[in-house]
Motif scaffolding. Sequence first.
Motif, PDB file in Angstrom:
ATOM      1  N   ILE A 186      24.958 -10.498  27.260  1.00  0.00           N
ATOM      2  CA  ILE A 186      24.585  -9.132  26.856  1.00  0.00           C
ATOM      3  C   ILE A 186      23.952  -9.154  25.467  1.00  0.00           C
ATOM      4  CG2 ILE A 186      25.527  -6.851  26.291  1.00  0.00           C
ATOM      5  CD1 ILE A 186      27.688  -7.459  28.469  1.00  0.00           C
ATOM      6  N   THR A 187      24.494  -9.986  24.576  1.00  0.00           N
ATOM      7  CA  THR A 187      23.921 -10.093  23.221  1.00  0.00           C
ATOM      8  C   THR A 187      22.463 -10.527  23.285  1.00  0.00           C
ATOM      9  OG1 THR A 187      26.100 -10.695  22.374  1.00  0.00           O
ATOM     10  CG2 THR A 187      24.218 -11.192  20.958  1.00  0.00           C
ATOM     11  N   CYS A 188      22.174 -11.541  24.114  1.00  0.00           N
ATOM     12  CA  CYS A 188      20.789 -12.028  24.241  1.00  0.00           C
ATOM     13  C   CYS A 188      19.862 -10.912  24.721  1.00  0.00           C
ATOM     14  CB  CYS A 188      20.724 -13.191  25.234  1.00  0.00           C
ATOM     15  SG  CYS A 188      21.493 -14.692  24.631  1.00  0.00           S
ATOM     16  N   VAL A 189      20.336 -10.145  25.697  1.00  0.00           N
ATOM     17  CA  VAL A 189      19.511  -9.058  26.245  1.00  0.00           C
ATOM     18  C   VAL A 189      19.219  -8.015  25.166  1.00  0.00           C
ATOM     19  CG1 VAL A 189      19.590  -7.099  27.851  1.00  0.00           C
ATOM     20  CG2 VAL A 189      20.256  -9.386  28.620  1.00  0.00           C
ATOM     21  N   GLU A 190      20.244  -7.661  24.389  1.00  0.00           N
ATOM     22  CA  GLU A 190      20.052  -6.639  23.354  1.00  0.00           C
ATOM     23  C   GLU A 190      19.061  -7.124  22.291  1.00  0.00           C
ATOM     24  OE1 GLU A 190      21.016  -3.536  23.486  1.00  0.00           O
ATOM     25  OE2 GLU A 190      21.982  -3.949  25.404  1.00  0.00           O
ATOM     26  N   ILE A 191      19.157  -8.406  21.931  1.00  0.00           N
ATOM     27  CA  ILE A 191      18.216  -8.963  20.930  1.00  0.00           C
ATOM     28  C   ILE A 191      16.793  -8.882  21.476  1.00  0.00           C
ATOM     29  CG2 ILE A 191      17.484 -11.081  19.745  1.00  0.00           C
ATOM     30  CD1 ILE A 191      20.458 -11.900  19.678  1.00  0.00           C
ATOM     31  N   MET A 192      16.638  -9.258  22.742  1.00  0.00           N
ATOM     32  CA  MET A 192      15.297  -9.281  23.330  1.00  0.00           C
ATOM     33  C   MET A 192      14.709  -7.873  23.414  1.00  0.00           C
ATOM     34  SD  MET A 192      14.078 -11.550  26.376  1.00  0.00           S
ATOM     35  CE  MET A 192      12.613 -12.371  25.843  1.00  0.00           C
ATOM     36  N   LYS A 193      15.554  -6.893  23.776  1.00  0.00           N
ATOM     37  CA  LYS A 193      15.058  -5.512  23.859  1.00  0.00           C
ATOM     38  C   LYS A 193      14.610  -5.028  22.486  1.00  0.00           C
ATOM     39  CE  LYS A 193      18.000  -2.833  26.044  1.00  0.00           C
ATOM     40  NZ  LYS A 193      19.337  -2.470  26.603  1.00  0.00           N
ATOM     41  N   ARG A 194      15.336  -5.446  21.452  1.00  0.00           N
ATOM     42  CA  ARG A 194      14.977  -5.020  20.100  1.00  0.00           C
ATOM     43  C   ARG A 194      13.675  -5.683  19.664  1.00  0.00           C
ATOM     44  NH1 ARG A 194      20.033  -6.071  17.209  1.00  0.00           N
ATOM     45  NH2 ARG A 194      20.877  -4.837  18.887  1.00  0.00           N
ATOM     46  N   LYS A 195      13.514  -6.961  20.041  1.00  0.00           N
ATOM     47  CA  LYS A 195      12.318  -7.682  19.573  1.00  0.00           C
ATOM     48  C   LYS A 195      11.067  -7.255  20.317  1.00  0.00           C
ATOM     49  CE  LYS A 195      14.142 -11.902  17.581  1.00  0.00           C
ATOM     50  NZ  LYS A 195      14.195 -13.354  17.606  1.00  0.00           N
ATOM     51  N   LEU A 196      11.199  -7.035  21.621  1.00  0.00           N
ATOM     52  CA  LEU A 196       9.996  -6.764  22.411  1.00  0.00           C
ATOM     53  C   LEU A 196       9.752  -5.268  22.597  1.00  0.00           C
ATOM     54  CD1 LEU A 196      10.148  -9.505  25.186  1.00  0.00           C
ATOM     55  CD2 LEU A 196       8.617  -9.405  23.238  1.00  0.00           C
ATOM     56  N   GLY A 197      10.815  -4.488  22.778  1.00  0.00           N
ATOM     57  CA  GLY A 197      10.636  -3.050  22.977  1.00  0.00           C
ATOM     58  C   GLY A 197       9.971  -2.728  24.306  1.00  0.00           C
ATOM     59  N   GLY A 198      10.246  -1.544  24.822  1.00  0.00           N
ATOM     60  CA  GLY A 198       9.592  -1.078  26.050  1.00  0.00           C
ATOM     61  C   GLY A 198       9.992  -1.825  27.303  1.00  0.00           C
ATOM     62  N   LEU A 199      11.164  -2.462  27.305  1.00  0.00           N
ATOM     63  CA  LEU A 199      11.574  -3.223  28.489  1.00  0.00           C
ATOM     64  C   LEU A 199      12.450  -2.369  29.399  1.00  0.00           C
ATOM     65  CD1 LEU A 199      12.499  -6.672  26.887  1.00  0.00           C
ATOM     66  CD2 LEU A 199      10.437  -6.105  28.154  1.00  0.00           C
ATOM     67  N   HIS A 200      12.153  -2.434  30.690  1.00  0.00           N
ATOM     68  CA  HIS A 200      13.015  -1.808  31.693  1.00  0.00           C
ATOM     69  C   HIS A 200      14.129  -2.801  32.013  1.00  0.00           C
ATOM     70  CE1 HIS A 200      10.076   1.431  32.685  1.00  0.00           C
ATOM     71  NE2 HIS A 200       9.248   0.542  32.162  1.00  0.00           N
ATOM     72  N   GLN A 201      15.297  -2.253  32.359  1.00  0.00           N
ATOM     73  CA  GLN A 201      16.446  -3.123  32.541  1.00  0.00           C
ATOM     74  C   GLN A 201      17.239  -2.715  33.779  1.00  0.00           C
ATOM     75  OE1 GLN A 201      19.025  -3.156  29.116  1.00  0.00           O
ATOM     76  NE2 GLN A 201      20.792  -3.862  30.265  1.00  0.00           N
ATOM     77  N   VAL A 202      17.677  -3.725  34.525  1.00  0.00           N
ATOM     78  CA  VAL A 202      18.635  -3.475  35.610  1.00  0.00           C
ATOM     79  C   VAL A 202      19.786  -4.450  35.428  1.00  0.00           C
ATOM     80  CG1 VAL A 202      19.069  -3.580  38.090  1.00  0.00           C
ATOM     81  CG2 VAL A 202      16.932  -2.624  37.259  1.00  0.00           C
ATOM     82  N   THR A 203      20.996  -3.905  35.406  1.00  0.00           N
ATOM     83  CA  THR A 203      22.191  -4.731  35.204  1.00  0.00           C
ATOM     84  C   THR A 203      23.011  -4.763  36.486  1.00  0.00           C
ATOM     85  OG1 THR A 203      22.248  -4.039  32.899  1.00  0.00           O
ATOM     86  CG2 THR A 203      24.256  -5.032  33.772  1.00  0.00           C
ATOM     87  N   LYS A 204      23.372  -5.970  36.911  1.00  0.00           N
ATOM     88  CA  LYS A 204      24.229  -6.130  38.092  1.00  0.00           C
ATOM     89  C   LYS A 204      25.465  -6.914  37.692  1.00  0.00           C
ATOM     90  CE  LYS A 204      21.227  -4.562  41.216  1.00  0.00           C
ATOM     91  NZ  LYS A 204      21.459  -3.343  41.963  1.00  0.00           N
ATOM     92  N   VAL A 205      26.615  -6.383  38.050  1.00  0.00           N
ATOM     93  CA  VAL A 205      27.860  -7.103  37.792  1.00  0.00           C
ATOM     94  C   VAL A 205      28.452  -7.499  39.138  1.00  0.00           C
ATOM     95  CG1 VAL A 205      30.162  -6.960  36.775  1.00  0.00           C
ATOM     96  CG2 VAL A 205      28.256  -5.797  35.683  1.00  0.00           C
ATOM     97  N   ARG A 206      28.886  -8.738  39.240  1.00  0.00           N
ATOM     98  CA  ARG A 206      29.477  -9.185  40.505  1.00  0.00           C
ATOM     99  C   ARG A 206      30.500 -10.266  40.196  1.00  0.00           C
ATOM    100  NH1 ARG A 206      24.498 -12.948  42.783  1.00  0.00           N
ATOM    101  NH2 ARG A 206      24.026 -13.915  40.800  1.00  0.00           N
ATOM    102  N   TYR A 207      31.121 -10.781  41.222  1.00  0.00           N
ATOM    103  CA  TYR A 207      32.054 -11.894  41.028  1.00  0.00           C
ATOM    104  C   TYR A 207      31.428 -13.166  41.553  1.00  0.00           C
ATOM    105  CZ  TYR A 207      35.977  -9.373  39.195  1.00  0.00           C
ATOM    106  OH  TYR A 207      36.796  -8.651  38.360  1.00  0.00           O
ATOM    107  N   LYS A 208      31.683 -14.243  40.849  1.00  0.00           N
ATOM    108  CA  LYS A 208      31.179 -15.545  41.262  1.00  0.00           C
ATOM    109  C   LYS A 208      32.355 -16.472  41.451  1.00  0.00           C
ATOM    110  CE  LYS A 208      26.651 -17.118  40.116  1.00  0.00           C
ATOM    111  NZ  LYS A 208      25.770 -17.824  39.243  1.00  0.00           N
ATOM    112  N   THR A 209      32.210 -17.435  42.343  1.00  0.00           N
ATOM    113  CA  THR A 209      33.275 -18.419  42.519  1.00  0.00           C
ATOM    114  C   THR A 209      32.923 -19.683  41.746  1.00  0.00           C
ATOM    115  OG1 THR A 209      33.679 -17.569  44.718  1.00  0.00           O
ATOM    116  CG2 THR A 209      34.619 -19.703  44.205  1.00  0.00           C
ATOM    117  N   LEU A 210      33.825 -20.055  40.847  1.00  0.00           N
ATOM    118  CA  LEU A 210      33.672 -21.325  40.133  1.00  0.00           C
ATOM    119  C   LEU A 210      34.559 -22.352  40.816  1.00  0.00           C
ATOM    120  CD1 LEU A 210      33.819 -20.576  36.290  1.00  0.00           C
ATOM    121  CD2 LEU A 210      31.835 -20.872  37.736  1.00  0.00           C
ATOM    122  N   LEU A 211      34.038 -23.556  40.949  1.00  0.00           N
ATOM    123  CA  LEU A 211      34.851 -24.656  41.472  1.00  0.00           C
ATOM    124  C   LEU A 211      35.194 -25.565  40.307  1.00  0.00           C
ATOM    125  CD1 LEU A 211      32.892 -25.565  44.741  1.00  0.00           C
ATOM    126  CD2 LEU A 211      34.874 -24.108  44.484  1.00  0.00           C
TER     127      LEU A 211
END
Length: 201
Positions: free
Chosen positions: A68-93
Amino acid sequence: MENFRKVKTSEEESPLPFSDLPPDVVEMKVKEGSKIRNLMNFAMAQMELKGSRQIVFSGCGRAVTKTITCVEIMKRKLGGLHQVTKVRYKTLLEVWENQDPLPGSPAQNLTVHKNVPSICILLSRDPLDPNETGYQPPEPQHGLETQLGEAEEDTSGSSTKALKRPLPAPQEELLTKKLQVQVPDSPRGSGTTSLQEEHHH
């Protein structure tokens, strides 16, 4: 479990949860140990030098906040970005290896399946479907904000100037207090009163 050591972690490969992605879209896989500066340098190069229109940041478990931090930095640097956020569960082995097997028995490995929250965030220069769940429109451009900010500074600047004029008074009081402390050492004990009287007049 104290004899076991984690030897491998792998996550299930799952398709990105976005429709209509270009096949060559860059996915920035953010790991817990990733350095944000390195991620951002690479991502900015993709968007600015290579002219990518879209980029995906993904991370799971403890890397979610860094994603999330990376996304916020990028939005601040580039501006005008559309965003879609998806949260899900992943299986780690996780594969754990027994460091201290019983004599004569083969080394044992344990495989642990872990469900961890995972976040995928798509940033796009091109408009995205606003009805998509998790959609966020671009934030207002900073140009306007700075103009507003400067206007506010101008108005508040004049009021702070007005405030600044009466400020020297406390310093004068401090001076008399200092003098009061010093005066008893001198033979003229009445010095303080005369100073205070002068000060009040």
